[in-house]
Design a protein around this motif. Structure first.
Motif, PDB file in Angstrom:
ATOM      1  N   LYS A  20       0.863  -1.189   0.000  1.00 10.59           N
ATOM      2  CA  LYS A  20       0.000   0.000   0.000  1.00 10.59           C
ATOM      3  C   LYS A  20       0.890   1.226   0.000  1.00 10.59           C
ATOM      4  N   LEU A  21       0.536   2.196  -0.815  1.00  6.44           N
ATOM      5  CA  LEU A  21       1.299   3.437  -0.931  1.00  6.44           C
ATOM      6  C   LEU A  21       0.462   4.600  -0.429  1.00  6.44           C
ATOM      7  N   ASP A  22       1.156   5.629   0.064  1.00  7.45           N
ATOM      8  CA  ASP A  22       0.460   6.856   0.428  1.00  7.45           C
ATOM      9  C   ASP A  22       0.999   7.998  -0.437  1.00  7.45           C
ATOM     10  N   ARG A  23       0.520   9.191  -0.179  1.00  9.30           N
ATOM     11  CA  ARG A  23       0.899  10.365  -0.992  1.00  9.30           C
ATOM     12  C   ARG A  23       2.403  10.613  -0.982  1.00  9.30           C
ATOM     13  N   ARG A  24       3.044  10.426   0.149  1.00 11.01           N
ATOM     14  CA  ARG A  24       4.493  10.656   0.217  1.00 11.01           C
ATOM     15  C   ARG A  24       5.241   9.644  -0.644  1.00 11.01           C
ATOM     16  N   ASP A  25       4.811   8.386  -0.616  1.00 15.63           N
ATOM     17  CA  ASP A  25       5.422   7.369  -1.475  1.00 15.63           C
ATOM     18  C   ASP A  25       5.272   7.770  -2.944  1.00 15.63           C
ATOM     19  N   LEU A  26       4.082   8.245  -3.300  1.00 16.13           N
ATOM     20  CA  LEU A  26       3.815   8.681  -4.660  1.00 16.13           C
ATOM     21  C   LEU A  26       4.742   9.828  -5.046  1.00 16.13           C
ATOM     22  N   GLU A  27       4.941  10.763  -4.147  1.00 19.40           N
ATOM     23  CA  GLU A  27       5.833  11.893  -4.425  1.00 19.40           C
ATOM     24  C   GLU A  27       7.266  11.408  -4.655  1.00 19.40           C
ATOM     25  N   LEU A  72      -4.334   4.606  -3.262  1.00 18.89           N
ATOM     26  CA  LEU A  72      -3.477   5.182  -2.238  1.00 18.89           C
ATOM     27  C   LEU A  72      -4.140   5.062  -0.878  1.00 18.89           C
ATOM     28  N   GLY A  73      -3.374   4.600   0.082  1.00 24.19           N
ATOM     29  CA  GLY A  73      -3.878   4.501   1.438  1.00 24.19           C
ATOM     30  C   GLY A  73      -3.471   5.714   2.241  1.00 24.19           C
ATOM     31  N   GLU A 108      -2.980   3.451   7.196  1.00 25.46           N
ATOM     32  CA  GLU A 108      -3.238   2.183   6.512  1.00 25.46           C
ATOM     33  C   GLU A 108      -1.939   1.561   5.986  1.00 25.46           C
ATOM     34  N   THR A 109      -1.018   2.381   5.538  1.00 25.82           N
ATOM     35  CA  THR A 109       0.205   1.860   4.939  1.00 25.82           C
ATOM     36  C   THR A 109       1.283   1.572   5.971  1.00 25.82           C
ATOM     37  N   GLY A 110       1.102   2.049   7.184  1.00 27.66           N
ATOM     38  CA  GLY A 110       2.144   1.883   8.190  1.00 27.66           C
ATOM     39  C   GLY A 110       3.255   2.897   7.999  1.00 27.66           C
ATOM     40  N   ALA A 111       3.035   3.858   7.107  1.00 23.86           N
ATOM     41  CA  ALA A 111       4.065   4.822   6.789  1.00 23.86           C
ATOM     42  C   ALA A 111       4.226   5.876   7.885  1.00 23.86           C
ATOM     43  N   ALA A 112       3.207   6.074   8.698  1.00 25.62           N
ATOM     44  CA  ALA A 112       3.314   7.082   9.748  1.00 25.62           C
ATOM     45  C   ALA A 112       4.490   6.793  10.659  1.00 25.62           C
TER      46      ALA A 112
END
Length: 173
Positions: A3-10, A161-162, A166-170
């Motif tokens: 799962k990707l978030d906005r920061r991953d996308l950037e 995008l999660g 959800e992505t554990g990126a926090a």
């Protein structure tokens, strides 16, 4: 699938167009401190989303050449014939890209050769290898119009995008 978030996308958008950017500059660009940015980058690499980094070469400025697209059809549509063809093509440096395609033909190849004569010698060599090629069609590139653009990540990932939770990126920040 990761799962990707906005920061991953950037991160992916920046790297797709600027593969040589330093990790520090990448972190600044996406407004993230270096350590979390590097952890995200590592996660994307380990997941196989980032497959590698390469230089984009200007063949026009390097040497005379011709780029040719070839569609071809194999006579026999059995696994062993496809595998043999793909194995041979995988070892041909002149073939810079090859796709298996549907719609009446079997493969689309992108070939770079010194000139048309070198291209034809290459194709004659393929035909001599008994790869079950029944016909092929040659399309000579007369000028590049758009090449190697970054993929439309926002469009492709729309709805996938999660959130950071959800992505554990926090926890990476």
């Amino acid at each position: 699938m990761l799962k990707l978030d906005r920061r991953d996308l950037e991160i992916l958008k920046v790297l797709a167009s600027e593969g040589r950017i330093s990790k520090a500059d990448l972190a600044k660009r996406i407004n993230l401190s270096p350590s979390p940015c590097w952890k995200r980058l590592e996660r994307l690499e380990k997941a196989g989303i980032i497959q590698g980094y390469a230089a984009s070469l200007s063949l026009k400025n390097l040497a005379p050449h011709v780029t040719v697209f070839v569609t071809l059809e194999l006579e026999h549509h059995r696994t062993e014939y496809f595998q043999k063809f793909e194995r041979v093509i995988g070892d041909c440096d002149q073939v810079v890209a090859c796709w298996a395609i549907g719609g009446g033909l079997d493969y689309l190849l992108q070939i770079v050769a010194r000139d048309i004569d070198a291209y034809q010698r290459f194709m004659d060599g393929l035909l001599d290898r008994e790869l079950s090629i029944v016909r092929y069609f040659t399309y000579v590139v007369t000028k590049p119009v758009k090449q190697m653009a970054a993929p439309p990540l926002e469009q492709l990932l729309s709805g996938f995008l999660g959130t950071e939770e959800e992505t554990g990126a926090a926890e990476l920040e």
